[in-house]
Design an enzyme around this catalytic site. Structure first.
Site, short mmCIF file in Angstrom:
data_model
loop_
_atom_site.label_atom_id
_atom_site.label_comp_id
_atom_site.label_asym_id
_atom_site.label_seq_id
_atom_site.Cartn_x
_atom_site.Cartn_y
_atom_site.Cartn_z
N LYS A 124 5.51 -12.33 -33.78
CA LYS A 124 5.18 -11.99 -35.16
C LYS A 124 5.19 -13.28 -35.97
CE LYS A 124 7.05 -9.86 -39.28
NZ LYS A 124 8.31 -9.61 -40.01
N TYR A 157 9.79 -17.59 -37.19
CA TYR A 157 9.72 -18.05 -38.58
C TYR A 157 10.17 -19.50 -38.67
CZ TYR A 157 9.46 -13.16 -40.23
OH TYR A 157 9.09 -11.87 -40.49
#
Lengths: 323, 323, 323, 323, 323
Positions: E223, E189
């Site tokens: 992810k 992220y």
């Protein structure tokens, strides 16, 4: 109090049961064992998600190359290549394959995710005599974790003069198995000169004792041989020296001694199909969780072995039970 | 300095005492032992919060499946299932149950918080001969902590040719018990070929020596067998070869040798109720802290065993003392 | 699915319940928590064998001398001597006393076996401001084992700018608690400048979040404060900024967020008897497992405190449930 | 299934093959072995970037000074100075030199980067008898890493009464080799009194068994001796006692038992050039990866040895295969 | 070199593919990743034996209670009980559930063997601001092994001022994952004040950079969030400030940057069914391995969520590929 000890009434849904005689003896449920989540997750994989399922185990061992030498592979030359056993385990839908580190490191990568792995952690060759039998480590629980194995196997020679070193070595294996959440399968084999003097390693006395030792030392699953009645039983301590139990009753006795350690029975030397299937039915009826048959499987030609596993699956389905 | 060794006057409040003869010998108080808080907290739990209380111990051992094999369970087939012993310990309000790792990991979760646990940390099978007796580890003190046990048990074979390895192994157990604050109970058993030549393992010489060894090696509690007079006592070193002590005096001698190690006496093979109760009364009168009876308990039918434990509780109450 | 979330019907046997309003919310049973045997054995001791029992907890904390300084002892000068709290815990039959290493090492030996110990493992003084609140270790799980404690306590300051160090420190404590089988009680306190900007540390938003954090980080028991409605709630994120829940509903919300972490509620500053008892009843009705009241106990004179604990025992008995 | 077990058709490009008889047996490719990157990188260095290349190995061992004593250097006095072997390895373009820690620490710095190093990790002198043969460590895998070695060597005495200690010692070496990514070469030698009773250490039974043991214990490469038929074969277990295989077929059997462990064959005592070259051709044809010839190399005068290595390179080129 | 980067021709067998536009981009095969056997065995379990299979991943995360607080559960009050998510994962046949240690220790035992577990190893609350975002550990790789998890998850905040501590912390996790053979899933992220100045955390620049960082630091699976074009892209470094890619092309760019790290895409806030399904199709077409949707799943009523997962399974089947 009644869960694993009391025989449940034979139900009409277990047609094979009637053929064997006395009431079916129920093995412990997975839930009753007090297992931590890691052991539970891995055992459910072996007992329910692979192989015949329904809480049963059909294991293919291939450690004979170490224990007996390549001599066992002459009966079926294809079996010398470990891929033969891996592919038999995969195509015959075994619950797992059991082998040592070398066969895991060199071959498992081709079958990972298709055939669950039981890493056998100790062994020896069959060359020196068995009087002081002891199997030293060939791998570790951490090796098993690293390779993605779902359980570990350890051979303890019950009654051997070397059993003190054996018990001590097992403590570390058992503790690591607890630490990492891997089920511990104990090959509990009576061995050594003292066993020979008390009825021998196939006597009910010896096999029954071995099963209990595995339970007390922390096995999650215990692998035993069939007790085989013989004249030497007269040398066993009372009351074993005068006990006269039929094969199923004798095996049920062993299953009871193993308590909450699930019981696997080994096949030993190759026998005829009919004998083998009858043996399996008796075994399951007496409360075993499954079988671990090596030579009786991979010494057969592939098609013959696969046909036999289908028959085993059919028997196992009769003994399915929920977790 | 006189507190545990000097006999206190028999009080009128101890009616049973009169029946046994000489003055009651008082066991050490918990306060006198110099224990660190963890051992103290756990011993008070065993001695006061569970079982008969009042500073006494009534322990149920179930390690015979390992030490003798399933042979001991024939007398009472229910006893083959470890739940029989757990439930007997719970319903008979024993101070604790003593067993190996496997019976702890697989069954204790059902009784946790109801039956205190003593984890037995070493053992062996009875298959090889006892000449070089040695019990290797089956578990660790850290296992005991992890499982919530309140004490650990360790068997030392005093006088065995293997006692050097035994003492060394005990050091690690004792140090871990100190580190984690777990009371250490030493099963002090004379064994081996050299013991056999000096009067045997039941001689006062051997039992007395074993009790002292346990004290010197750091036991908090020592478990001994009763000394049994025999002709072989003549082979013991002087003055044991000529000592003639009645059973209570002999046992009191052992208790004195154990000093500030509390004394538990084991039951051995099953005897009649009357014999057993007389034995217990003598034992307590001579300064024991309690008893550890296995076969004498769980080889009886459940109701019989429970009735007997009620009688034991009654005796023990006579010997209650504050911490 | 219904066990901890669905309110069970109020039974006639729980007379107090009717006085509070909506249906009683049942706390999770011990059996449902998936605890390993060591945690189970120790929690059953705290929840069933000591204190009010029946699965409830009445804990006496005495860490205010570290957290607030001796200032808290002025209200009842006797309370400055830690024996005051130990004896109150013993005579008032608390489930446990909670304190730091020093008060354990210096005083616990006098009460070992009578008052279960919860060793508080981190703390700080109240002298620096709370904007970056963080409590560093004062002891270890191994200290707790060594001292014979039955659980450990750890304070996490949820939302503090230092929460990263806090979470990291908690990992080691939680892992050791898992390794040794000690229940982990997390004091989950919202703190720090960011919390202050979102409704403050007593807002339902903050308390509810803290309870969930404790569950996710592995608490077996979470200690929370009561959420206190205020005008600052408007600064909480939606929907908390507009939620209007009565005290019991708000607390039940917190209990639900804690899931399978049992909930203890702390008392905070001293209040009147009536207020305190009403609070406790509401708390238990909303699904709490018990209370941890310090100043509300030991700032009272001894007789007053003991009388109050008897009333608490009576309430707790209404909420008894089997394991 | 066909890769290592099925003989590939002899191609016209392998002219030497026709001279030997039956079809060439292909050794496993490097890619099929499931090796981690470190082992792969180092093995490709040995098998492709140095020595004859094409996936073959030509190794020069110089551990005879430890195993046999300086006696082996009399035949060629120059060989007493380890630089003789280092320079022979360099100038004869061997794939690697294999030796113990002392010869590595004192001499390798002069040849580092030119001659790849295999550090031999265990050994013994030839002074005591071989009945209980066991080689203890002389170095570690970490030594090998530190010195820049490309592989490690370990001798296991299969069938020795000390094989339990040997297997245990090998586990640690194997684990370190796995951890550091170093290929593990196992010198698999049948030895000991039990081997002597079953056909002896040069019997096909013994050599075949040893090769399989190395595979099962995790060897990446196994070094074996040639099986030598003799009358003692009659004492081997069936079917070895009646097998009649020509030398190539016997060796191919050994290669098959080694599975995915690449096979090196050792030279043993010095023989004539013609014999040696014929042996090598047979060996490679039967599926070996290479040879490890010591005395047959450095007991010759330098020019003679270099001439011979050129002939070996020529043979090896015929057996080149891609990774 | 062409294997994962070159688009394969769209086949007629992938009917949905035509609807999305440019050619389908093929994700790397499992075989191409050079994984050790443990990672391979576990990934095959997730990618082939559970969930939609065919090499795809459908993961249900439930870490929002920690990351956002219980606020996320208001939309569907049932979701406050973690059993809701576990049962949704089981009944909707997700490939795995991803959560923190507390939700694993307290609940996984009920679903072990039915729902594969991804243990999330670090996290934080959403209370402090994100300018210096850093998630500290909440568990360890060894916890994951012990619990029987099949992979571990780690959040790295790419670009955060705290990324130095983050990278360092990740090294230990990655090394343990390598040591134990557990696949490492990196939540990559972009975060922090510096990211905000270069186009923000949803810019293609930031997402693309994060994907590459995960690959370079050793992720097996990464992810990412979807890149979302906005006016702030003008602040990204060239050429990102002027790139104009349609959503699929932008996501394919990210997949290419991730190289041999398989790509999971997260769902973010709840959207309509149609939007979600279109997004998934685009994602898979662009080369993703699967999705990790939390709120978009468990904020829906159970029946609605199950219906949606069936539609997802149908889409995933179109993108099945062999290992």
């Amino acid at each position: 109090m009644s869960e694993p000890t009391a025989p449940a009434p034979t139900t009409g849904a277990a047609p094979g049961a009637g053929a064997v005689g006395a009431g079916r003896f129920h093995r412990p449920t997975l839930r009753s064992l007090g297992l931590p989540p890691g052991k539970l997750a891995r055992l459910k994989r072996l007992l329910y998600a692979h192989g015949p399922g329904g809480g049963t185990l059909l294991v293919l061992p291939i450690d004979q190359g170490l224990e007996h030498g390549p001599v066992d592979f002459f009966a079926n030359p294809d079996s010398l290549d470990p891929r033969y056993q891996y592919e038999l385990a995969r195509d015959g839908r075994f619950s797992a394959i059991a082998l040592h580190i070398g066969l895991a490191e060199k071959y498992f990568h081709e079958y990972a995710g298709e055939v669950p792995l039981i890493l056998k952690l100790n062994g020896k060759t069959g060359i020196p005599p068995d009087a002081q039998a002891f199997s030293s480590l060939t791998g570790t629980v951490e090796d098993a974790v690293r390779l993605g194995a779902d359980a570990v196997g350890y051979t303890v020679y019950v009654g051997s003069p070397a059993q003190d070193r054996d018990f001590r070595q097992l403590v570390d294996v058992r503790r690591d198995a607890d630490r990492f959440g891997l089920p511990l399968i104990v090959w509990a084999y009576p061995r050594g000169e003292a066993v020979a003097k008390k009825g021998g390693r196939e006597s009910l006395y010896a096999v029954d004792y071995a099963a209990r030792v595995a339970l007390e030392l922390g096995a999650d699953i215990v692998k035993v041989n069939y007790p085989v009645p013989s004249e030497k039983d007269a040398e066993s301590p009372p009351p074993y020296n005068t006990l006269r139990l039929d094969p199923e009753a004798a095996f049920r006795k062993v299953v009871q001694s193993a308590g909450r350690a699930l019981v696997l029975v080994s096949g030993g030397e190759k026998v005829s199909d009919a004998e083998l299937l009858a043996k399996v039915r008796t075994t399951m009826h007496a409360g075993a969780t499954g079988i671990i048959f090596g030579r009786n499987m991979w010494q057969r030609p592939r098609d013959d072995a696969l046909r036999l596993t289908r028959e085993l699956h059919a028997i196992f389905r009769e003994y399915a039970q929920p977790p």
